[in-house]
Design a protein around this motif. Sequence first.
Motif, PDB file in Angstrom:
ATOM      1  N   ARG A 154       0.840  -1.154  -0.067  1.00 39.56           N
ATOM      2  CA  ARG A 154       0.008   0.067   0.083  1.00 39.56           C
ATOM      3  C   ARG A 154       0.828   1.464  -0.075  1.00 39.56           C
ATOM      4  O   ARG A 154       0.390   2.347  -0.438  1.00 39.56           O
ATOM      5  N   ALA A 157       2.005   2.063  -3.517  1.00 39.13           N
ATOM      6  CA  ALA A 157       0.784   2.655  -4.120  1.00 39.13           C
ATOM      7  C   ALA A 157       0.524   4.166  -3.557  1.00 39.13           C
ATOM      8  O   ALA A 157       0.172   4.990  -4.722  1.00 39.13           O
ATOM      9  N   ASP A 158       0.538   4.275  -2.468  1.00 37.52           N
ATOM     10  CA  ASP A 158       0.489   5.743  -2.126  1.00 37.52           C
ATOM     11  C   ASP A 158       1.453   6.687  -2.835  1.00 37.52           C
ATOM     12  O   ASP A 158       1.212   7.895  -3.268  1.00 37.52           O
ATOM     13  N   ALA A 161       0.550   7.464  -6.147  1.00 31.54           N
ATOM     14  CA  ALA A 161      -0.337   8.467  -6.217  1.00 31.54           C
ATOM     15  C   ALA A 161       0.014   9.953  -6.030  1.00 31.54           C
ATOM     16  O   ALA A 161      -0.208  10.825  -6.774  1.00 31.54           O
ATOM     17  N   ASN A 168      -6.767   4.970  -8.855  1.00 33.93           N
ATOM     18  CA  ASN A 168      -6.721   3.498  -8.824  1.00 33.93           C
ATOM     19  C   ASN A 168      -7.355   2.898  -9.961  1.00 33.93           C
ATOM     20  O   ASN A 168      -7.194   1.657 -10.027  1.00 33.93           O
ATOM     21  N   GLU A 169      -7.790   3.608 -11.070  1.00 35.52           N
ATOM     22  CA  GLU A 169      -8.229   2.835 -12.116  1.00 35.52           C
ATOM     23  C   GLU A 169      -6.990   2.051 -12.865  1.00 35.52           C
ATOM     24  O   GLU A 169      -7.235   1.194 -13.761  1.00 35.52           O
ATOM     25  N   THR A 172      -2.965  -1.326  -8.982  1.00 33.15           N
ATOM     26  CA  THR A 172      -3.674  -2.667  -8.223  1.00 33.15           C
ATOM     27  C   THR A 172      -2.451  -2.971  -7.156  1.00 33.15           C
ATOM     28  O   THR A 172      -1.375  -3.249  -7.677  1.00 33.15           O
TER      29      THR A 172
END
Length: 763
Positions: A154, A157-158, A161, A168-169, A172
């Motif tokens: 995670r 992912a952060d 972003a 998010n599209e 994953t």
Amino acid sequence: MVPLFPKSDASNRHIAVIGTYTPRKCGIATFTGDLVDQLGRFHPEIAFDVYALTDPAEALDYGDIAGEIMADERADYARTARAINESGVDAVWLQHEYGIFGGDHGDMVCDFVDRLAAPLILTLHTVLADPGEKQRAILTHLLTRASQVMVMSRHSADLLARLYGIGNERLTVIPHGAPDRPFGRQRAFKGYLNLGDRPVLMTFGLLGPGKGIEHAIEALPAIVERHPDVVYRIVGATHPNLLARDGESYREGLQALAERLGVADHIEWANRFVDTPELLDQLEACDIYITPYPGLQQSTSGTLSYAVALGKAVVSTPYLHAKELLADGVGEFVAPGSAQSIAEAVNGLLDAPDRLEAMQRRAYAKGRETIWPRFADAGAALVEKSVAAPRIPAARLFATPGLSGFTTMCDDVGIFQHAIGTVPDRNHGYCVDDNARALMLMNLADGFDARDADAWSRRFAAFVQDAWNPDLKRFRNFMGYDRKWCEDCGSDDSNGRAIWALGHTAVHGCNEDLRWWARGLFDAALEGLADIDSPRALAFAMLGAALRVEGEPDHAGALALLERGGAVLDGLLNAVRRPDWAWFEAVLGYDNPRLSQALIEAGRILNREDWRDSGLTSLAWIAEMQTSATGQFRAVGSDSFYRPHEMLPFDQQPLEAQAAVDAASSAFRVDPARRWFDHATMAYRWFLGDNDRGAVLADVATGRCRDGITPRGANRNCGAESILAFQLAHYGVIALAHYQQPESGGDILESQRIPQKPTAHIR
């Protein structure tokens, strides 16, 4: 144009995997092997072609794989990309780590992904919180090309972003997979390793200073004092890069440290690289797994995932992966670089067997979330999310596009050049290129009554007329929203397109007054073409001249233009082409089939069979170049424009598909073979979703069309060029279907539901 491979569907996916690969001794190679093995085991409907990144210094037997890529050989990347494209895979799954690709920080990967046509799935094994300039540039480029991005934490992912704006599209999180074995078999595996009932601590991995093993060794005296039977097993070979540079000096230093501390008898060294099955057996024998890494930015550790899934208590520094996986009491955290902290944590667990077993059970329960069946299911779902959508049904192919999307791009001046999404963008004003195309559409379009067709036609004709600069004998091109011309003379291409539209209107204008106007301005504009020798500008003008001759067969100026243009194009083709490159230029640009189309038309009208045949041969070549291995139209990408003897797949633009339709129509007039109809319909289907990304560009209801296909899918903007390309391609393919009708006994029109009204040919 028969595809080499049938298009895969949801029950039969074909994926190319790129990365280091077993038996290479590195964590990413192990991960790539696990990815292929476990998805192949739990989702046998997915077939994998493995392309292994290799080091010429290592002679490894990779077994039955699709190919190898020498990491530092740029030509190998180009060769592999071509092989992947020709194999017709549904997607490419690339493992990225900066150190495994060639070039500065591994930048050879950028040129590689630019060449890939299939959707790109990108697994990022490292996402840096503070990347260097080069590292950021490489990752930014990869992210612009990726259809889907996979990370294993995670935190990663952060970071994506926050630093790169990835939503998010496309993103994953799939935690690192792990084996599914029964809980609590330490005693059996300790016996297998002749460890008796001793408490067993373990660390695994390629040895190097970044592992922090010295801190675990420094903790041993305090642990041995409380638990004199304890053994610390250090499993793994020295990292090959470190071994090549410094030999075994690091390991020898650790051994000397253990001797000085008096704990050498409590350490077992398994100085070798162990494969996954043996690693799992070694892990099963341990009670506490220790990861004392001093660096806290490691976002993925496969062995940590394995240890948790096997139900091992873990003592770890709080590096990124550990913080996520070991939260909520799954493991115990210790301070980086602190031997005392490690000793206290280990002794606390060994002192309390019930507490140790409870932590082991929590770890085992957590591991059920990441076992291979769950990992494989998530990976298969990611594949499905990435691949292009199924092909369109034939019944949708020839529906007549609406015109509302076209008219909303227009005002009382003409048609706007660009749009932001579907909203006209006034900032870029107008151009004669698009208004000339709009005039051609008015010559053909169904859906207007005679009064409206006349009004729209005159609006675009007035724009072309106002663009004419009689002093220079040339057309202007760009006009601002303030209705002021931005130049006195437009580009050669815009002048060629204006001549083309005038020739078209001279024959197909909606009334005689409009046709009379077009003939007059066409004749006046011919003089300005005398010094134009740009191949595409000449081709556009030649197409207008061919139409002018249709209405007036002895038109001297049009015939002279066809003669001069045909000689130029034929000369270019003879000068440049070679056995593997049957083309007019050393590069592929935009509107490519127009060059062949113009030569075909010149040969047809002037009875030059050599020109006609050269046009057909070159058109067949570009048609083959623009046909994917799966039998889809793949427009020459704009990335190709300045690269000699190469064709890159992105960005793909509607103008190219329209040109393919129209050129096939010209070819059919001199060579009435079914292949030209098939190629034209293949190109038209590209608009409707039969393309590398399954992206539906055209909305038949409104007649809008998006501005092309990027590596990530459709460009959402709907500019004039794209709308007009779709609309004109529709009428072009309808006309070709009617030309073909006598050859097919009418079966095409009937089976494909093609409108029965004959439509004027676009050239």
